[in-house]
Design a protein around this motif. Structure first.
Motif, mmCIF file in Angstrom:
data_model
loop_
_atom_site.group_PDB
_atom_site.id
_atom_site.type_symbol
_atom_site.label_atom_id
_atom_site.label_comp_id
_atom_site.label_asym_id
_atom_site.label_seq_id
_atom_site.Cartn_x
_atom_site.Cartn_y
_atom_site.Cartn_z
ATOM 1 N N VAL B 238 1.495 2.893 -1.679
ATOM 2 C CA VAL B 238 0.398 1.836 -1.594
ATOM 3 C C VAL B 238 -1.054 2.397 -1.795
ATOM 4 O O VAL B 238 -1.959 1.439 -1.802
ATOM 5 C CB VAL B 238 0.486 1.253 -0.203
ATOM 6 C CG1 VAL B 238 1.831 0.291 -0.204
ATOM 7 C CG2 VAL B 238 0.347 2.068 0.988
ATOM 8 N N ARG B 239 -1.402 3.721 -1.592
ATOM 9 C CA ARG B 239 -2.686 4.229 -1.785
ATOM 10 C C ARG B 239 -2.513 5.776 -2.346
ATOM 11 O O ARG B 239 -1.522 6.373 -1.820
ATOM 12 C CB ARG B 239 -3.530 4.028 -0.643
ATOM 13 C CG ARG B 239 -4.935 4.390 -0.830
ATOM 14 C CD ARG B 239 -5.742 4.277 0.556
ATOM 15 N NE ARG B 239 -5.968 3.163 1.199
ATOM 16 C CZ ARG B 239 -6.072 2.733 2.378
ATOM 17 N NH1 ARG B 239 -6.466 4.031 3.189
ATOM 18 N NH2 ARG B 239 -6.327 1.700 3.028
ATOM 19 N N GLY B 258 6.144 -4.081 0.695
ATOM 20 C CA GLY B 258 5.763 -5.445 0.947
ATOM 21 C C GLY B 258 4.802 -5.317 2.067
ATOM 22 O O GLY B 258 3.973 -6.417 2.186
ATOM 23 N N GLN B 259 4.780 -4.379 2.786
ATOM 24 C CA GLN B 259 3.947 -4.399 4.290
ATOM 25 C C GLN B 259 2.549 -4.058 3.899
ATOM 26 O O GLN B 259 1.856 -4.547 4.686
ATOM 27 C CB GLN B 259 4.481 -3.103 5.146
ATOM 28 C CG GLN B 259 5.968 -3.612 5.832
ATOM 29 C CD GLN B 259 5.662 -4.923 6.895
ATOM 30 O OE1 GLN B 259 4.730 -5.008 7.450
ATOM 31 N NE2 GLN B 259 6.649 -5.699 6.841
ATOM 32 N N PRO B 261 -0.750 -3.996 0.900
ATOM 33 C CA PRO B 261 -1.313 -4.431 -0.679
ATOM 34 C C PRO B 261 -1.233 -2.703 -1.093
ATOM 35 O O PRO B 261 -1.608 -2.094 -0.588
ATOM 36 C CB PRO B 261 -2.734 -5.212 -0.506
ATOM 37 C CG PRO B 261 -2.999 -5.010 0.936
ATOM 38 C CD PRO B 261 -1.934 -4.279 1.799
ATOM 39 N N VAL B 262 -1.120 -3.092 -2.593
ATOM 40 C CA VAL B 262 -1.118 -1.892 -3.316
ATOM 41 C C VAL B 262 -2.685 -1.440 -3.676
ATOM 42 O O VAL B 262 -3.254 -2.560 -4.371
ATOM 43 C CB VAL B 262 -0.118 -1.983 -4.579
ATOM 44 C CG1 VAL B 262 -0.380 -0.695 -5.509
ATOM 45 C CG2 VAL B 262 1.365 -1.884 -4.015
ATOM 46 N N SER B 263 -3.170 -0.445 -3.665
ATOM 47 C CA SER B 263 -4.590 -0.234 -3.779
ATOM 48 C C SER B 263 -4.856 0.119 -5.382
ATOM 49 O O SER B 263 -3.974 0.541 -6.040
ATOM 50 C CB SER B 263 -5.242 1.257 -3.073
ATOM 51 O OG SER B 263 -6.203 1.843 -3.745
ATOM 52 N N PRO B 264 -5.820 -0.387 -5.960
ATOM 53 C CA PRO B 264 -6.031 -0.141 -7.313
ATOM 54 C C PRO B 264 -6.092 1.345 -7.672
ATOM 55 O O PRO B 264 -5.863 1.802 -8.846
ATOM 56 C CB PRO B 264 -7.562 -1.128 -7.531
ATOM 57 C CG PRO B 264 -8.112 -1.223 -6.295
ATOM 58 C CD PRO B 264 -6.998 -1.099 -5.307
ATOM 59 N N HIS B 267 -2.878 2.523 -9.555
ATOM 60 C CA HIS B 267 -3.128 2.146 -11.064
ATOM 61 C C HIS B 267 -3.906 3.209 -11.702
ATOM 62 O O HIS B 267 -3.787 3.656 -12.806
ATOM 63 C CB HIS B 267 -3.515 0.697 -11.053
ATOM 64 C CG HIS B 267 -2.586 -0.096 -10.481
ATOM 65 N ND1 HIS B 267 -1.185 -0.306 -10.531
ATOM 66 C CD2 HIS B 267 -3.049 -1.280 -9.609
ATOM 67 C CE1 HIS B 267 -0.867 -1.134 -9.855
ATOM 68 N NE2 HIS B 267 -1.980 -1.635 -9.095
ATOM 69 N N GLU B 268 -5.125 3.239 -11.057
ATOM 70 C CA GLU B 268 -5.989 4.237 -11.666
ATOM 71 C C GLU B 268 -5.620 5.608 -11.903
ATOM 72 O O GLU B 268 -5.684 6.147 -13.051
ATOM 73 C CB GLU B 268 -7.239 4.364 -10.650
ATOM 74 C CG GLU B 268 -8.339 5.286 -11.025
ATOM 75 C CD GLU B 268 -9.348 5.555 -9.706
ATOM 76 O OE1 GLU B 268 -9.384 5.026 -8.621
ATOM 77 O OE2 GLU B 268 -10.363 6.634 -10.210
ATOM 78 N N TRP B 269 -4.962 5.983 -10.959
ATOM 79 C CA TRP B 269 -4.340 7.332 -11.076
ATOM 80 C C TRP B 269 -3.056 7.609 -12.127
ATOM 81 O O TRP B 269 -2.899 8.596 -12.851
ATOM 82 C CB TRP B 269 -4.013 8.108 -9.818
ATOM 83 C CG TRP B 269 -5.462 8.654 -9.067
ATOM 84 C CD1 TRP B 269 -6.205 7.981 -8.283
ATOM 85 C CD2 TRP B 269 -6.154 9.879 -9.273
ATOM 86 N NE1 TRP B 269 -7.432 8.655 -7.856
ATOM 87 C CE2 TRP B 269 -7.426 9.974 -8.617
ATOM 88 C CE3 TRP B 269 -5.812 11.015 -10.336
ATOM 89 C CZ2 TRP B 269 -8.258 11.165 -8.721
ATOM 90 C CZ3 TRP B 269 -6.586 12.084 -10.177
ATOM 91 C CH2 TRP B 269 -7.913 11.900 -9.544
#
Ligand code: SAH
Ligand code: SAH
Ligand code: MG
Ligand code: MG
Ligand code: ZN
Ligand code: ZN
Lengths: 406, 406
Positions: B238-239, B258-259, B261-264, B267-269
């Motif tokens: 998630v991060r 689902g527990q 939120p997935v940090s942007p 996706h960045e990395w």
């Protein structure tokens, strides 16, 4: 289109064209949208120093003025971040006999308030009067002007050399960057450091975060381009640290040549950039093509949802929202309003597309079927805060790194 | 050579061969060097989940034992780093009714001491007795065992579920990672997080830091490989946050699906890795070829300097020093000794090449002409601390990202 590089004598070739765009932070009143300012948003890369920059320069007085709406202290996460930076400076750099720190774009004093509290000599340089006055009310000394070579000269004459010159999400906003660098070189003490953090080109490209491009961002920095610019203006890049703000930023530390050892992180990030071909024009062109595809996907999705009678509302009205709504032609017919917690934006509209900005209450009073997350860089805090929306079956629409629903 | 992937059922193809290598943290006494342990250090990438891993597995009991010499609190910078992490956990994750945090590889208590001070329920899992006892003396509760699925089961039975399971420079050291992940999944509370930070494959490859490869590093993690492993064992990445330690590390946060939120940043990395082709076997092979070239350059330079009568001394004796000295054939004839501030290493020798380890006094009492910086990840602190050496004309030899003199 003026395409001489603003830093060196190279030429800037356009690579990404996001069409006609307004001033992203204008947020006009509903009645004031007749004679709006628009410019052609084209971004290019210098064929010599590889600095990525806007081809068209929007005068700073147009972009920054008394009512400039962005308040740095608006986000709890950002407040903690800047207070941490102030503490680090107090412990690591402001330890001499009579230390002095200057900040460029000090905004509402989110960082300098802590320095003032500690009784350390400081000066914020902040041309937007409203936020400047806010910081003064917090005990921060402010020079309400645009920083450049001449202001630096005057600051130096009056306050002496600076142990730290700091800037956050401000240095990349100043098109006369050459003058800023000359000014900082003049203002810095012998062992002083110029520390600034700005959205990182590698992160913007890696996520196809095209909405990070708007009038205020004159430049999108890379480690390679900053290393070259530092050298050109008599400074040396000695450290880089990745910072998770604004979708991925980089903090640069510059010092006078030879004054500080160069951190291995500088080599680490130059290596990562070379591996990702970040300094190649083709990489920026690919980014532009991916942006076009995402724009089409998003417009398509919103059209489908509307046809099926689903209600979509915007969540967060950062400056970025102007870029994506203007680029994709998203108006109030598709997104009736966007909610935002910044009082100075509520009751106004997004520039160019005129989507009304309302308070978060408008969102929580009547949950939509879908929330289009313009403030995607705050996804973690927002989705955790709006847990009830998801539990009630609400879905989030995201468009970074591509269009998807969560 | 056993080449089944330790995480999934893919096959691991060798890509980098650093020849015969010893146990990097063995630091034998001068007299004990006759029957030293050597193994073939080959690193490969799984053709399915892309996890980068040692092909030969050195038993954990051989690698970790009573006298394991690495003390996490040895570096001031690392102490501050881990105290900061403890504070973040106390503020953000250990806020419930009766919170509980477990750490894998708690070493000398550098992180848990702060948790213990705050009176929060905790347990360090640390098999190396000497450092385990050191942490007990600081009030830290320790289970002196190797963490795996079964220890997790017992910890859960005795202490209940964990709000945080933490590991630093330890998770990538455990070849039975599959068992660790199953154990953590069993031990985590519903909304618990598994946070670990380890040297980052992207940074190792970008700097050709081949000396980061040694017996203790069973794996070199990437975001893509950890995301896949998390999913395979019922967890979700998630991060991710880049951390400047050890030449560039990555901190991963895993939670139950689902527990959180997935940090942007995830996706960045992933985007940065894809741009750098980090998941391609050819990238690892190129890395191996560059390592060979650097090894030859370094051996060549040291030979030249010796021929010209210059005295070269090693600075810092991290585990990495064993890899580079064995790989380049650098012995006491070329580097008469290396200085290191860790008492438990002084009076001993680097494994395999038998370069004596002396106290920093041996360096400052009689400055050499050149200092070969094995502890390059601490370049900033060391070069600032040894300013007098440079002012007296002393030069630093570095071999990351390539051989150069500063
Ligand atoms: N030439 C210049 N000199 C000083 N400040 C400037 C400037 N041009 C723009 N600014 C200021 O830079 C700020 C950018 S917004 C960033 C605010 C804060 N540092 C943060 O990181 O959140 C605005 O307050 C704007 O008024
Ligand atoms: N299976 C296992 N379970 C728990 N700890 C282990 C382990 N295998 C190795 N270790 C421990 O992991 C540590 C690696 S050294 C890292 C120490 C510290 N966390 C830091 O980041 O500096 C050693 O103390 C070693 O004894
Ligand atoms: Mg900005
Ligand atoms: Mg390690
Ligand atoms: Zn240029
Ligand atoms: Zn695998």
């Amino acid at each position: 289109m003026d395409n001489r590089c603003r830093i060196c004598d190279g030429m800037v070739k356009g690579a990404v064209d996001l069409g006609m765009q307004p001033r992203a932070n204008a947020f006009p009143l509903p009645g004031e949208t007749s004679d709006e300012f628009f410019f052609r948003l084209t971004v290019g890369m210098c064929d010599s120093c590889t600095m990525v920059q806007l081809l068209e320069d929007i005068p700073q007085e147009v972009r920054y003025h008394d009512g400039y709406p962005y308040h740095a202290s608006g986000s709890a996460g950002h407040r903690r971040h800047f207070e941490g930076i102030a503490e680090t400076f107090l412990e690591a750099e402001l330890t001499g006999r009579d230390p002095f720190i200057a900040e460029i774009g000090s905004n509402d004093g989110v960082m300098l308030a802590k320095i003032a509290e500690a009784g350390v000599r400081h000066l914020g340089v902040e041309p937007s009067r409203e936020v400047a006055e806010l910081s003064m009310s917090r005990g921060v000394q402010v020079l309400p002007e645009f920083f450049d070579e001449s202001t630096a000269e005057r600051i130096c004459a009056e306050h002496g050399h600076a142990d730290v010159v700091f800037g956050a999400n401000a240095i990349a906003h100043i098109s006369h960057l050459a003058s800023v660098l000359r000014g900082v070189e003049r203002l810095l003490a012998r062992d002083g450091v110029f520390v600034f953090e700005e959205p990182y080109l590698g992160s913007v490209v890696a996520q196809t975060a095209f909405d990070m491009l708007y009038d205020e961002h004159s430049f999108v920095f890379s480690v390679r381009a900053i290393q070259a610019a530092a050298e050109r203006f008599g400074l040396e890049l000695v450290r880089v640290e990745h910072v998770p703000l604004h979708g991925g930023s980089m903090r640069y530390t510059l010092a006078r040549p030879g004054q500080r050892p160069v951190s291995p992180a500088v080599h680490e990030w130059r290596g990562l950039e070379d591996a990702g071909r970040l300094a190649e024009h083709a990489t920026l062109e690919d980014f532009g093509r991916r942006a076009r595809r995402i724009g089409d996907d998003l417009a398509g999705l919103l059209g489908d949802l509307r046809a099926k009678g689903h209600r979509v509302v915007g969540y967060g009205a950062p400056a970025k929202a102007a870029t994506v709504t203007n680029y994709c032609g998203i108006g109030p017919d598709v997104v009736p309003f966007v909610c935002d917690s910044t009082p100075s934006k509520q009751g106004r509209v997004i520039a160019g597309t005129h989507i009304p900005v309302k308070s978060p209450k408008a969102f929580s009073d009547d949950y939509p079927d879908y929330a289009l997350l313009f403030a995607w860089n705050h996804a973690e805090e927002i989705m955790a805060k709006e847990r009830k929306f998801s539990e009630r079956g609400g879905r989030w629409i995201l468009y970074v790194p591509e269009v998807h629903i969560v």
